[in-house]
Motif scaffolding. Structure first.
Motif, PDB file in Angstrom:
ATOM      1  N   UNK A 217       0.795  -1.228   0.000  1.00 22.26           N
ATOM      2  CA  UNK A 217       0.000   0.000   0.000  1.00 22.26           C
ATOM      3  C   UNK A 217       0.827   1.279   0.000  1.00 22.26           C
ATOM      4  N   UNK A 218       2.069   1.206   0.459  1.00 21.71           N
ATOM      5  CA  UNK A 218       2.876   2.429   0.534  1.00 21.71           C
ATOM      6  C   UNK A 218       4.030   2.403  -0.467  1.00 21.71           C
ATOM      7  N   UNK A 221       2.965   1.807  -4.615  1.00 20.71           N
ATOM      8  CA  UNK A 221       2.385   2.968  -5.299  1.00 20.71           C
ATOM      9  C   UNK A 221       3.365   4.129  -5.454  1.00 20.71           C
ATOM     10  N   UNK A 222       4.304   4.241  -4.521  1.00 21.23           N
ATOM     11  CA  UNK A 222       5.270   5.339  -4.619  1.00 21.23           C
ATOM     12  C   UNK A 222       6.342   5.065  -5.662  1.00 21.23           C
TER      13      UNK A 222
ATOM     14  N   UNK B  87       0.466  10.063   3.287  1.00 21.51           N
ATOM     15  CA  UNK B  87       0.782   9.244   2.122  1.00 21.51           C
ATOM     16  C   UNK B  87       0.481  10.057   0.861  1.00 21.51           C
ATOM     17  N   UNK B  88       1.526  10.404   0.085  1.00 18.06           N
ATOM     18  CA  UNK B  88       1.335  11.364  -1.001  1.00 18.06           C
ATOM     19  C   UNK B  88       0.428  10.850  -2.118  1.00 18.06           C
ATOM     20  N   UNK B  89       0.305   9.528  -2.238  1.00 22.41           N
ATOM     21  CA  UNK B  89      -0.479   8.987  -3.351  1.00 22.41           C
ATOM     22  C   UNK B  89      -1.946   8.793  -2.985  1.00 22.41           C
ATOM     23  N   UNK B  90      -2.303   9.084  -1.738  1.00 24.27           N
ATOM     24  CA  UNK B  90      -3.700   8.897  -1.324  1.00 24.27           C
ATOM     25  C   UNK B  90      -4.370  10.258  -1.107  1.00 24.27           C
ATOM     26  N   UNK B  98      -7.068   5.055   6.118  1.00 27.06           N
ATOM     27  CA  UNK B  98      -6.066   3.980   6.052  1.00 27.06           C
ATOM     28  C   UNK B  98      -6.009   3.101   7.318  1.00 27.06           C
TER      29      UNK B  98
END
Lengths: 315, 367
Positions: A217-218, A221-222, B87-90, B98
């Motif tokens: 999840x972290x 995606x980054x 979280x930069x993508x959320x 989360x």
């Protein structure tokens, strides 16, 4: 004085760019120009000397090469399939397997020595000269004397001719090239993973994520941008690469038997083994065309202005 | 909500002792601040409470449960980071959701809780945005919402206000304190900013070089510093520490002046010491007449800071001290002034150990 200053300011970027522009003209534009020209001729080893000396009537302009490429050549379909298998499989090692490996090395293996050792193991083929690396493989799989051959024999598995028998030969082609290429992706991925701020990982832990959930999840995606970059870079270089296949199999006949004739090496063999310069050039032209199309496609996906922006990993 | 107990907790990184034998009890619902300079071990202590770091030695308890070996995900703590760590993508919504998604709560419950906490923190209009589209203050609220949404037993805050501008910081100080009291949540707050610590905390834990220097209420920390470190760390400008020698009985020889205590207790305390620090806060130094003065001094520098002037004075040949005076006072560099130290505000510290001597308490009792 100011005029001179303005002029030098305008000139400065060009002075810096000049070596690169000269390189591109000499090693990309000129060969592509010659390739395009050749592909519209009937130059072979028979009229090559006359052609080089510019003797009149030495060659004709023709579209025959394109007709051959698009229908006349009975092997083209097979070669296309092999190329697809080669690019697809090696790419999945270079872009996806190396990603899994990078996450494992940087995130899951907390032991610094072990992860350094793993990185070195995967970097070895990249820093070994291609010829040495190729011959190491030939020695490894050599019938009778090769260690791999003996190992399989000792395990009771019927010895195979890895070099020439399909699908082993194709598997060999994929492994040999995948092992060299994986380190490129790993260098990009490991540095990208390391640049993910520690606080993000800590926050996710406090939020209740397990190590696997953090990776999913972290971290993943980054890594979207580094992944896109590695995929596009590797497809482009894989389409044009043939050096390991040439070192391992050495001749057109061997690659035909082994089922390892990819487009890049087919062009090479056609031109330099069989002397069909014009047809070899046409096959290369196909590769150039595929490459150019892919570059535009990737620019479209990346978005040129997005590429020019600062790192995508920083928060 | 739980109480938090640290029992002789140490954390070593190789040979570096980041935290050294910290013992601390935080009551249920209390707001405790770990205060100290960079590298004093306060964040390391917080990360051990969160479960990110494992103590090298010692145990950590939530109520009576030993959580030392429990991973962070099973501790039910909420944490706000200095960098916010969104979280930069959320989107904001997904950032807040989360922790609940990881708990596998039903979708409608997640939605209800996210919207509820977003309303509480006044960010419900930002739920569709990405963190990069938010201001620092908004990001900070999202980080706080994410920490609060799972209704943690303990809220950990690692310098959450230090990236905000000065105005917003003052506002958020009060806001955070109000929120903590409303929710009744046990909060542990890390900062190097003494104003934040003094204004928000029920109790302050002053740390230096991995060790606790003093635990006390903001008033205790300010008015009865346990040692010279606390005395010189708290207060702007910090306490003046004047090195003096005990001469006879209750007399001190200080740079440029002699100081004689009038009471017997001082004599009792002083007779066991040779070298001491006489501590006096800048606001406890008064200008007076020559007859009434303890010493004279020369004005070196005058710094206006709004309602007050910070005046640097020279005592004797080398010693300088600072004092505060209303900005209406006429102060000119080079002038001579006569000073008096407020007797009930004098602090004495042993020069060798830096520890506080019990003079002030005794004077207080007598009065």
């Amino acid at each position: 004085m100011t005029r001179l200053k303005n002029l030098s300011r305008k000139m400065l970027p060009w002075i810096f760019l000049a070596p690169l522009i000269v390189m591109i003209i000499l090693f990309w534009v000129t060969p592509v120009g010659i390739t395009i020209f050749l592909s519209f001729t009937n130059v072979t080893y028979k009229n090559f000397v006359k052609f080089v000396h510019g003797i009149e009537g030495a060659f004709n302009y023709t579209l025959e090469n394109f007709n051959k490429l698009l229908g006349g050549d009975p092997y083209i379909r097979e070669i296309a399939m092999i190329t697809l298998l080669y690019v697809g499989s090696v790419l999945s090692i270079n872009a996806f397997y190396s990603l899994a490996l990078s996450i494992a090395i940087v995130y899951f293996i907390r032991n610094e020595y072990l992860s350094t050792l793993m990185r070195v193991i995967w970097l070895l083929p990249r820093i070994t000269p291609a010829v040495v690396y190729g011959f190491l493989w030939i020695w490894l799989i050599a019938p009778d004397s090769g260690p791999l051959y003996q190992l399989f024999a000792a395990m009771g598995i019927a010895p195979q001719n890895w070099l020439l028998e399909r699908p082993y030969s194709q598997f060999l082609m994929i492994v040999v090239n995948g092992y060299v290429g994986a380190s490129f992706g790993m260098i990009i991925y490991t540095s990208a993973i390391k640049s993910i701020p520690e606080d993000l990982i800590r926050a996710a832990k406090v939020d209740g994520a397990s190590d696997f959930q953090i990776a999913k999840s972290i971290i993943l995606p980054l890594l979207k941008w580094p992944m896109l970059f590695v995929i596009s870079w590797q497809t482009l270089s894989l389409i044009a690469s043939y050096e390991q296949i040439l070192i391992l199999w050495g001749s057109y006949g061997a690659t035909r038997a082994a089922g390892t004739t990819v487009f890049a090496i087919y062009a090479w063999f056609k031109a330099f083994e069989m002397g069909e310069y014009a047809y070899g050039a046409t096959v290369s032209l196909l590769l150039v065309a595929i490459g150019v199309v892919l570059i535009f496609l990737y620019f479209k996906i990346f978005g040129f202005h997005k590429l020019m922006q600062p790192s995508k990993i920083e928060v | 909500m739980v109480s938090v107990k640290l029992n002789k907790v140490s954390k070593y990184f190789g040979k570096v002792k980041a935290v050294d034998e910290v013992t601390l009890y935080i009551k249920d619902g209390e707001f405790v601040t770990l205060l100290g300079p960079s590298g004093c071990g306060k964040t390391t202590t917080l990360l051990m409470i969160a479960g990110i770091y494992k103590p090298t030695r010692g145990r950590i308890y939530f109520d009576d449960i030993d959580v030392t070996d429990i991973p962070p995900k099973d501790r039910n703590v909420g944490m706000v980071f200095q960098s916010y760590a969104l979280y930069p993508h959320m989107t904001v919504y997904n950032n807040i959701a989360f922790p609940l998604k990881l708990k596998k709560l039903p979708k409608n419950e997640i939605d209800r809780k996210v919207r509820e906490v977003a309303r509480l923190l006044k960010i419900d209009h930002l739920l569709d945005r990405k963190p990069s589209q938010l201001s620092g203050g908004q990001q900070q609220r999202v980080a706080l919402a994410r920490a609060l949404v799972k209704e943690p037993d303990v809220l950990l805050l690692d310098e959450p206000l230090s990236n905000l501008d000065a105005l917003l910081r003052v506002y958020m100080r009060a806001e955070l304190k109000r929120l903590q009291k409303t929710l009744g949540i046990t909060a542990i707050y890390v900062t190097h900013d003494q104003i934040e610590a003094l204004s928000m905390s029920d109790r302050i834990v002053v740390m230096n070089e991995g060790r606790i220097q003093q635990i006390g209420t903001p008033d205790e920390i300010y008015s009865k510093p346990a040692n010279t470190f606390v005395a010189s760390f708290i207060g702007t400008p910090p306490m003046n520490l004047i090195p003096c020698r005990v001469t006879s009985g209750k007399a001190l020889e200080c740079p440029g002046f002699k100081y004689v205590f009038e009471d017997e207790i001082a004599e009792k305390i002083l007779k066991e010491h040779n070298e001491i620090y006489l501590g006096i806060r800048p606001e406890d130094v008064l200008i007076t007449s020559k007859e009434d003065s303890d010493t004279e001094a020369v004005i070196l520098v005058v710094e206006p800071i709004g309602k007050d002037l910070v005046v640097t004075l020279q005592l004797g040949d080398e010693q300088t001290i600072k004092f505060l005076t209303p900005s209406s006072t006429k102060m000119n560099p080079g002038d001579k002034v006569y000073l008096k130290f407020r007797r009930d505000r004098i602090h004495l510290f042993d020069k060798e150990t830096g520890r506080r001597m019990e003079y002030i308490i005794k004077v207080g009792e007598k009065e």
